[in-house]
Design a protein around this motif. Structure first.
Motif, short mmCIF file in Angstrom:
data_model
loop_
_atom_site.label_atom_id
_atom_site.label_comp_id
_atom_site.label_asym_id
_atom_site.label_seq_id
_atom_site.Cartn_x
_atom_site.Cartn_y
_atom_site.Cartn_z
N UNK A 344 -52.65 -58.08 25.97
CA UNK A 344 -53.61 -58.17 24.87
C UNK A 344 -53.97 -59.63 24.64
N UNK A 345 -55.26 -59.92 24.66
CA UNK A 345 -55.77 -61.28 24.43
C UNK A 345 -56.66 -61.25 23.19
N UNK A 346 -56.28 -62.05 22.18
CA UNK A 346 -57.12 -62.17 20.99
C UNK A 346 -58.32 -63.04 21.32
N UNK A 347 -59.50 -62.51 21.10
CA UNK A 347 -60.73 -63.20 21.47
C UNK A 347 -61.52 -63.57 20.22
N UNK A 348 -61.49 -64.85 19.82
CA UNK A 348 -62.31 -65.27 18.67
C UNK A 348 -63.78 -65.30 19.06
N UNK A 349 -64.64 -64.89 18.16
CA UNK A 349 -66.07 -64.82 18.41
C UNK A 349 -66.78 -65.96 17.68
N UNK A 350 -67.64 -66.68 18.41
CA UNK A 350 -68.45 -67.74 17.82
C UNK A 350 -69.77 -67.13 17.32
N UNK A 351 -70.17 -67.57 16.14
CA UNK A 351 -71.41 -67.07 15.59
C UNK A 351 -72.61 -67.52 16.41
N UNK A 773 -68.24 -57.95 15.06
CA UNK A 773 -68.83 -57.89 16.40
C UNK A 773 -69.61 -56.59 16.51
N UNK A 774 -70.88 -56.72 16.83
CA UNK A 774 -71.72 -55.53 16.93
C UNK A 774 -71.22 -54.60 18.02
N UNK A 775 -71.20 -53.32 17.69
CA UNK A 775 -70.92 -52.32 18.70
C UNK A 775 -72.22 -51.86 19.35
N UNK A 776 -72.14 -51.07 20.40
CA UNK A 776 -73.35 -50.65 21.12
C UNK A 776 -74.32 -49.86 20.25
N UNK A 777 -73.82 -49.08 19.31
CA UNK A 777 -74.72 -48.33 18.43
C UNK A 777 -75.51 -49.28 17.54
N UNK A 778 -74.88 -50.37 17.09
CA UNK A 778 -75.58 -51.35 16.27
C UNK A 778 -76.59 -52.14 17.09
N UNK A 779 -76.23 -52.45 18.34
CA UNK A 779 -77.20 -53.13 19.22
C UNK A 779 -78.38 -52.21 19.50
N UNK A 844 -76.95 -61.13 17.10
CA UNK A 844 -77.96 -60.27 16.50
C UNK A 844 -79.33 -60.46 17.14
N UNK A 845 -79.37 -61.17 18.27
CA UNK A 845 -80.63 -61.44 18.94
C UNK A 845 -80.82 -60.51 20.13
N UNK A 846 -82.06 -60.03 20.26
CA UNK A 846 -82.39 -59.09 21.33
C UNK A 846 -83.67 -59.57 22.01
N UNK A 847 -83.65 -59.65 23.35
CA UNK A 847 -84.85 -59.99 24.10
C UNK A 847 -85.00 -59.01 25.25
N UNK A 848 -86.25 -58.81 25.66
CA UNK A 848 -86.54 -57.93 26.78
C UNK A 848 -87.38 -58.69 27.80
N UNK A 849 -86.97 -58.61 29.06
CA UNK A 849 -87.68 -59.33 30.11
C UNK A 849 -87.49 -58.59 31.43
N UNK A 850 -88.05 -59.17 32.50
CA UNK A 850 -87.96 -58.53 33.81
C UNK A 850 -86.74 -58.97 34.61
N UNK A 851 -86.08 -60.07 34.22
CA UNK A 851 -84.90 -60.52 34.94
C UNK A 851 -83.97 -61.25 33.99
#
Length: 886
Positions: A344-351, A773-779, A844-851
């Motif tokens: 188990x590795x505790x993973x701190x999340x940066x904003x 940390x956002x889960x997939x449903x929130x994303x 909380x950022x979402x982008x859509x692109x071709x690559x």
């Protein structure tokens, strides 16, 4: 005329013998011959005979033993101990001779009865052993595991290997002893009644014999009580809180079992004294002891007392009273499902993820993010690469190969043969068994693709063209996942392509393999015609003396025939070498007798077998060209596979003996990891207090209402000098919550030595609770709320096409979490999916692109603006670095 009288009897006898020979040949010897030839073709002839020897030795030995037991007691009762004439008969010579003559007739006549009776009884008593002879095999070849269960202090191998056969033996011996006691008692009574001039009392020998038989009955009943203690380890009365015995079972029911043993012995002794004592027969001790025993025997069925214990002792103090028993369940379940060594590795999340994006962008991660789901890609393969109507793709596998300077994750699928799409008139015997006999080659595509462009191929078409130097010397696939029927190759058919310009290399040329059963003679042709119930085999002129019969060509059927005691993973996968294709199949050993371990759910494998212990004990390699099978032990700590290894010393090899080009493609099994994470979602709370509270219970993360199943990913975690690992990822959230709690990673790389040794293990990246940390449903909600993406989806999802979202990919990226959502557009007319866009999300950022490169650059700009705004001057080191890079 007198000479014709025996003729009907002779004809009848001849017909009877012929029928017996035919039945024996057709149902016994024919299968035996074909199986022997088949095992011989696999170079497993010694294993075949050894397995057959074990089966008949154990089954026949048990039958013979029970026959000896029945025969011995009947023989004693009829020959020696049943006759007790008075003195006046013995003193008179004439009466003694008449008595002896009658007794001899009785004894010799009874032998003709009790011999077949003993054989019939022995056969019926031994039937359970015929079905469980492999359980007995584990008993004889099993050894200690070195792990002790805490309730009774037994080694767990006692329960896995010995306890099941002990229960079977106890039940059969008790039944046998009871039957013998009753039947011998009746035999003594018949002798006493029908043999004239007997004295009134039974002889001493008969009484001793009956006492001994009663002693055996008592002994086996006591043994049953002793074994009943262990059944408490599998109680589910405390579910869903915990599994196994609790306070009530071990403080109330267990003492009742011991009290039952004592009272039963007292009742048995009292009964023996009462029955066989000629004087001073007192009923009181017998009645009292029998009454007490019946009361003790009935107490476990009375729920009043356990309910009182539960209500007034356990329920007011559940953790205090049940704490040691919950700990037993936790420890046993963790060990039974091989979850002891989870890291188990505790993973701190940066904003702000600017630094992580910058670091990630300089590495080669883009080339291994799997944007094509295998469930969607299979339709593309079928539409674009089947090429011939008799070829098909059954499944798409994920793997990694060293291509273009580093390890790249790919999708690949075998092109197998299936003639069901040919016209009905073409689906004849000759086409099925002589012409369309095998698949040909495979297709390979990179897991990472740019959207809006044609699909990139690493290996394609029937000429196996490749722009990355992939090649296979023997690309024919005679053995695979398709439901293959038998094939006869090589044969005299002149198989050619459709035309000179459209030749099919898969159908041209003779068979060059070494597998199959030779049919060099008419005798064997006749045998196979009988075996397959198909006379065309015998009369076909296209079968030559060099022809071979290929049978059991489905790899699952093939493996199950050789080793039915192994359970197979539902996802065998294809491996390509320079020489040929191979199938690698993960195999498990299961048991439902691990003490105090919680049984698995019914959604594992086919859900038909209950078990509470599992090990990925073997890796099986099947040659797709020759059908050769090799077994490798992947978990030597498993006592079950070690017992089989001792029993069949020529079958299994050590995992280190696997060829390097195959060993490099081993992976963590998908089904096993799914099961382990399902169990660990609750049992990671390893303190009874936390386990009882269930405040930290996890569940599989969900997208669009469906759980995210484990998926493969090639990624560099920085464990071994930038070495990329082929792992399986699995995101999990708290129960009834959408926040991400943990990302599980299952791999086979030894992070300490970084060697090529097979070292399976699980690492959990656990997020701290200070940052959400956002889960997939929130994303998914963020994607739906993005006006640009929503408008584009509306535009695409019309005019003869549909939008289809693929599997959401979630992976740790430094101190951030990366989400990738592939978007496909599917034409209604042809059904071929096309990767149209890639959605990337961090924070909380979402982008859509071709690559990915464009998407990451856009995310980088968003996050550097955030970093700049967080700095009071409106600038930051991140901004400077970004401008320099630009």
């Amino acid at each position: 005329m007198r000479n014709l009288k025996p003729l009907p009897a002779l004809i009848g006898t001849t017909l009877a013998i012929a029928i017996i020979i035919y039945v024996a040949f057709y149902f016994i010897f024919l299968d035996l011959f074909v199986d022997l030839w088949w095992y011989k073709s696999l170079k497993l002839e010694a294993y075949f005979w050894l397995r057959l020897l074990y089966k008949f030795f154990l089954s026949g030995g048990v039958t013979l033993a029970f026959f000896g037991i029945f025969f011995f007691h009947f023989w004693i009762a009829s020959r020696y101990l049943g006759l007790n004439p008075p003195d006046e008969i013995l003193n008179n010579a004439d009466k003694r001779r008449r008595f002896q003559r009658f007794a001899d007739i009785f004894m010799s006549g009874s032998a003709k009865i009790y011999t077949p009776v003993s054989l019939i009884l022995a056969f019926f008593i031994a039937i359970p052993f015929y079905h469980q002879w492999e359980t007995a095999l584990l008993y004889f070849f099993g050894s200690a595991s070195g792990v002790t269960e805490p309730v009774y202090g037994q080694d767990v191998s006692f329960y896995l290997l010995f306890y099941p056969i002990y229960m079977l033996i106890q039940q059969e011996l008790l039944t046998t002893a009871s039957m013998i006691f009753c039947m011998v008692g009746v035999l003594y009574w018949l002798e006493h009644i029908f043999v004239p001039n007997q004295s009134k009392e039974f002889p001493l020998g008969a009484k001793i014999h009956l006492v001994i038989l009663i002693g055996f009955v008592v002994l086996f009943v006591v043994w049953g009580f002793m074994l009943q203690r262990f059944s408490l380890l599998y109680t589910d009365s405390h579910e869903p809180i915990f599994y196994g015995p609790g306070f009530t079972e071990l403080r109330y029911q267990l003492p009742l079992i011991w009290l039952g043993i004592i009272t039963f012995l007292a009742a048995a002794i009292s009964a023996g004294l009462f029955i066989f004592s000629e004087k001073h027969r007192i009923k009181a001790p017998l009645l009292i002891s029998l009454a007490v025993f019946l009361v003790v025997l009935g107490l476990p069925k009375v729920q009043f007392i356990p309910n009182l214990i539960q209500k007034y002792i356990v329920n007011p103090n559940p953790v205090r009273t049940e704490k040691p028993f919950m700990q037993h369940n936790i420890d046993a379940t963790i060990d039974a499902y091989d979850l002891k060594n989870i890291k188990i590795i505790d993973l701190p999340i940066k904003l702000n993820a600017f630094d992580d994006i910058e670091t990630w962008s300089t590495q080669k991660h883009f080339e291994n993010i799997p944007v094509w789901d295998r469930e969607i890609l299979i339709d593309t393969y079928k539409q674009l690469q089947s090429i011939r109507p008799y070829y098909t793709f059954l499944s798409v596998d994920e793997d990694r190969y060293f291509l273009r300077d580093h390890v790249r994750q790919v999708n690949l699928a075998a092109r197998e043969v299936n003639i069901s799409k040919l016209p009905p008139e073409a689906q004849n015997w000759e086409n099925t068994h002589l012409r369309y006999t095998h698949g040909y080659g495979a297709v390979v595509t990179p897991a990472a693709q740019d959207a809006g462009r044609p699909l990139l191929w690493y290996l394609r078409d029937l000429n196996l063209s490749s722009n990355v130097d992939l090649s296979v010397k023997y690309p024919d696939i005679y053995y695979g996942q398709e439901e293959y029927k038998y094939a006869i190759v090589p044969n005299k058919l002149n198989v050619v392509g459709i035309s000179k310009s459209l030749s099919d290399p898969g159908m041209e040329g003779p068979y060059k393999g070494k597998s199959g059963i030779p049919i060099p003679s008419l005798f064997r042709k006749a045998l196979f015609a009988f075996y397959f119930k198909d006379p065309k085999i015998f009369f076909s002129t296209n079968i030559s003396k060099e022809s071979r019969v290929l049978i059991r060509r489905n790899i699952t059927e093939r493996i199950n025939t050789v080793t039915p005691f192994l359970r197979l993973d539902s996802d065998p996968y294809l491996v390509m070498t320079n020489d040929r294709f191979y199938w690698i199949q993960d195999a498990y050993t299961l048991s439902n007798r691990y003490p105090v371990s919680k049984p698995a759910g019914d959604d594992f494998l086919d859900g038909k077998q209950e078990f509470n212990y599992i090990r990925n004990s073997a890796k099986i390699v099947v040659d797709a060209f020759d059908g050769d099978i090799q077994y490798y032990i992947s978990d030597p700590s498993d006592v079950i596979i070690q017992a089989y290894n001792i029993a069949y010393p020529s079958l299994f090899k050590d995992i280190e003996e696997m060829p390097a080009d195959l060993k490099s493609h081993l992976r963590y099994p998908r089904d096993l990891y799914y099961l382990q994470m399902k169990v660990y979602a609750k049992y990671h709370q390893q303190k009874p207090e936390l386990f009882y509270e269930q405040a930290e219970t996890w569940q599989f993360a969900k997208v669009r209402g469906e759980p995210v199943k484990p998926y493969y990913q090639t990624i560099d975690f920085g464990n071994c000098n930038n070495q990329e690992e082929f792992v399986m990822l699995n995101p999990m959230t708290p129960v009834n919550s959408n926040n991400l709690s943990v990302i599980g990673v299952a791999g086979i790389l030894d992070s300490q030595t970084c060697s090529t040794d097979y070292k399976p293990g699980i690492t959990l990246y656990k997020f701290l609770k200070d940052v959400q940390v956002n889960g997939p449903a929130q994303v998914e909600s963020l994607i739906e709320q993005n006006p640009e993406i929503s408008a584009q989806f509306t535009l695409w999802d019309q005019g003869g096409s549909n939008i289809r979202l693929g599997r959401m990919i979630i992976m740790p990226m430094g101190n951030s979490v990366l989400y990738v959502q592939p978007v496909y557009i599917v034409s209604i007319t042809n059904g071929i999916p096309e990767l149209i866009r890639i959605i990337v999300s961090i924070g909380n950022e979402v982008v859509m692109d071709t690559n990915f490169w464009s998407a990451f650059n856009r995310l980088k700009q968003i996050h550097f603006k955030t970093a700049a705004e967080s700095d009071g001057t409106g600038t930051s080191k991140a901004v400077i670095e970004l401008k320099q890079n630009e």
